[in-house]
Design an enzyme around this catalytic site. Structure first.
Site, PDB file in Angstrom:
ATOM      1  N   CYS A  31       0.664  -1.322  -0.080  1.00 19.37           N
ATOM      2  CA  CYS A  31       0.065  -0.178   0.068  1.00 19.37           C
ATOM      3  C   CYS A  31       0.535   1.211   0.063  1.00 19.37           C
ATOM      4  O   CYS A  31       1.772   1.716   0.916  1.00 19.37           O
ATOM      5  CB  CYS A  31      -0.937  -0.058   1.274  1.00 19.37           C
ATOM      6  SG  CYS A  31      -1.807   1.437   1.714  1.00 19.37           S
ATOM      7  N   CYS A  34       0.174   3.796   2.759  1.00 11.70           N
ATOM      8  CA  CYS A  34       0.603   3.318   3.956  1.00 11.70           C
ATOM      9  C   CYS A  34       2.293   3.618   4.120  1.00 11.70           C
ATOM     10  O   CYS A  34       2.744   3.933   5.197  1.00 11.70           O
ATOM     11  CB  CYS A  34       0.477   1.717   4.215  1.00 11.70           C
ATOM     12  SG  CYS A  34      -1.321   1.324   3.919  1.00 11.70           S
TER      13      CYS A  34
END
Length: 103
Positions: A31, A34
């Site tokens: 991600c 993230c």
């Protein structure tokens, strides 16, 4: 200096039942938002010993992600006295994350 704790189903209750407010970052390695958030979370952990800061890899811990209805990542969750008090999806600036912890 506090580092970011790796949280899993084995240590989850112990960490969230801390006497300190707890910030958990639900994330995945693939991600991109993230990965952008990771240094901010690490900085908060390093600068704020009054908080416990942990990361939960949703790929490895799908049960924990389901328990908190984490539908998108990153998701930040704040626990106080073992209870979820705030949860927010999406990358946030440091000031907003600190406001979540203090709120």
């Amino acid at each position: 200096m506090m580092s970011v704790l790796s949280v899993n189903k084995n240590n989850f209750n112990e960490i969230t039942n801390s006497s300190k407010p707890v910030l958990l970052d639900f994330y995945a390695d693939w991600c991109v938002p993230c990965r952008m958030l990771a240094p901010v979370v690490a900085e908060i952990a390093a600068e704020n010993p009054q908080y416990l800061v942990g990361k939960i890899n949703v790929t490895n811990e799908p049960e924990l992600a389901q328990m908190f209805n984490v539908m998108s990542i990153p998701t930040l969750a704040v626990f106080k006295d073992g209870k979820l008090v705030r949860q927010s999806a999406g990358a946030k600036p440091k000031s907003e994350i600190l406001a979540m912890l203090n709120g």
